[in-house]
Design an enzyme around this catalytic site. Structure first.
Site, short mmCIF file in Angstrom:
data_model
loop_
_atom_site.label_atom_id
_atom_site.label_comp_id
_atom_site.label_asym_id
_atom_site.label_seq_id
_atom_site.Cartn_x
_atom_site.Cartn_y
_atom_site.Cartn_z
N GLU A 1 15.37 153.91 74.75
CA GLU A 1 14.35 154.54 73.89
C GLU A 1 14.87 154.70 72.46
O GLU A 1 14.11 154.64 71.50
CB GLU A 1 13.91 155.88 74.50
CG GLU A 1 13.04 155.65 75.74
CD GLU A 1 13.13 156.71 76.82
OE1 GLU A 1 13.60 157.83 76.55
OE2 GLU A 1 12.74 156.40 77.97
N ASN B 1 18.83 163.20 82.28
CA ASN B 1 18.43 163.06 80.87
C ASN B 1 17.05 163.69 80.73
O ASN B 1 16.06 163.12 81.22
CB ASN B 1 18.42 161.57 80.50
CG ASN B 1 17.85 161.32 79.11
OD1 ASN B 1 17.65 162.25 78.33
ND2 ASN B 1 17.59 160.05 78.80
N GLY C 1 10.71 155.10 84.10
CA GLY C 1 9.44 155.82 84.12
C GLY C 1 8.29 155.06 84.77
O GLY C 1 7.14 155.45 84.63
N HIS D 1 20.62 154.65 74.53
CA HIS D 1 19.49 154.66 75.47
C HIS D 1 18.42 153.69 74.97
O HIS D 1 18.21 153.56 73.76
CB HIS D 1 18.92 156.07 75.60
CG HIS D 1 17.97 156.19 76.76
ND1 HIS D 1 16.68 155.74 76.67
CD2 HIS D 1 18.13 156.66 78.02
CE1 HIS D 1 16.08 155.94 77.85
NE2 HIS D 1 16.94 156.50 78.67
N SER E 1 13.77 155.25 87.42
CA SER E 1 12.95 155.63 88.57
C SER E 1 13.76 156.04 89.80
O SER E 1 13.36 155.76 90.93
CB SER E 1 11.96 154.52 88.92
OG SER E 1 11.03 154.35 87.86
N LYS F 1 15.36 164.05 78.09
CA LYS F 1 14.59 163.44 76.98
C LYS F 1 13.94 164.54 76.15
O LYS F 1 14.54 165.61 75.98
CB LYS F 1 13.57 162.43 77.55
CG LYS F 1 14.24 161.42 78.49
CD LYS F 1 13.38 160.26 78.87
CE LYS F 1 14.15 159.33 79.80
NZ LYS F 1 13.40 158.12 80.14
N GLU G 1 20.43 150.68 82.92
CA GLU G 1 19.05 151.10 83.06
C GLU G 1 18.12 149.94 82.70
O GLU G 1 17.87 149.70 81.51
CB GLU G 1 18.74 152.28 82.13
CG GLU G 1 19.59 153.51 82.39
CD GLU G 1 18.93 154.77 81.84
OE1 GLU G 1 18.62 155.65 82.64
OE2 GLU G 1 18.70 154.86 80.62
P1 13P Z 1 13.25 157.83 84.78
O1 13P Z 1 14.20 158.36 85.83
O2 13P Z 1 12.18 158.81 84.42
O3 13P Z 1 12.75 156.48 85.14
O4 13P Z 1 14.12 157.66 83.43
C1 13P Z 1 15.33 156.99 83.47
C2 13P Z 1 16.02 157.19 82.18
O5 13P Z 1 15.60 156.68 81.16
C3 13P Z 1 17.22 158.05 82.16
O6 13P Z 1 17.93 157.93 80.98
#
Ligand code: 13P
Length: 243
Positions: free
Chosen positions: A93, A9, A164, A91, A203, A11, A158
């Site tokens: 976010e 992803n 992150g 997601h 992560s 983003k 997740e």
């Molecule tokens: P990270 O791998 O940067 O922690 O992000 C995970 C994520 O949100 C994938 O959709």
């Protein structure tokens, strides 16, 4: 057996110059015993589907409606029209910054299926829910409310506190959650629930991928930061391929 999936992803990252990374990932995918999906930003979708033939391309979100007066939004049909075959929905976010609840997420997943895309439905608890021992209950209720009655889906677990941050749940916690999700999918879909891929996200790095993939009900990963560079993502694909 569920399909093994290494999904990236991107983003809100990636310009035309980053297409090279995508091509390197695509080339490496030829040698791997797993499916690779990259979800780049919408601006790169057209080129991504044209120039990265060994991998599958996905959108990062879609609107529940097929078309209409929704400025700035993108429909599942439009994603499919670019050649994409997957889309992330729900997601964390999107849930937190755009106020999306599970009812909306479910409508998006249904719209994706109607447009012949496979939705990757994201769920996960926050730190407070984890600390108070409510992680499995939270995720189960998100699944109950956001997963449509159609087995053409992928589930991505997740934990919000692992996204992150460089912090991941213990191996035992990952196993417990993924086993609980598998049991729920079997309850909902019968034997088809055995075949749905359940991805872990949060992560994931080259250094922890092999251990995560050794969990019985982890069928791959949804990777954020470490999917942006082929030198990080290819070792993750390789760890999955070998698992
Ligand atoms: P990270 O791998 O940067 O922690 O992000 C995970 C994520 O949100 C994938 O959709």
């Amino acid at each position: 057996m569920p399909t093994k999936i290494a999904a990236g992803n991107w983003k809100m990252n990636g310009l035309q110059t980053d297409m090279l990374e995508l091509q390197l990932i695509s080339k490496a995918a030829e040698q791997m015993d797993c499916r690779t999906i990259i979800c780049p930003p919408t601006t790169l979708l057209g080129n991504a589907t044209k120039f990265s033939k060994e991998i599958f391309i996905g959108g990062q979100d879609c609107h529940p409606e097929p078309s209409g007066a929704y400025t700035g939004d993108i429909s599942a049909n439009m994603l499919a029209d670019t050649g994409a075959s997957y889309v992330l929905v729900g997601h964390s976010e999107r849930r937190s910054y755009h106020g999306e609840n599970s009812t909306i997420v479910r409508a998006k997943a249904e719209a994706a299926i109607a447009a012949t895309l496979k939705p990757v439905i994201c769920v996960g608890e926050n730190l407070q829910q984890r600390k108070s021992g409510d992680a499995i209950e939270t995720v189960s209720s998100q699944i109950k409310d956001s997963v449509p009655a159609n087995s053409e889906i992928i589930l991505a677990y997740e934990p919000i506190w692992a996204i992150g941050t460089g912090v991941i749940p213990s191996f035992k916690e990952i196993c417990q959650m993924h086993d609980a999700i598998r049991a729920l999918l079997i309850k909902n879909y019968g034997s088809i629930g055995q075949k749905i891929s359940i991805l872990y996200g949060g992560s994931v790095k080259p250094s922890n991928a092999a251990e995560i993939f050794s969990a019985t009900n982890v069928n791959g990963a949804l990777v954020g930061g470490a999917s942006l560079k082929s030198t990080d993502f290819i070792p993750i694909m390789r760890a999955l391929s070998k698992s």
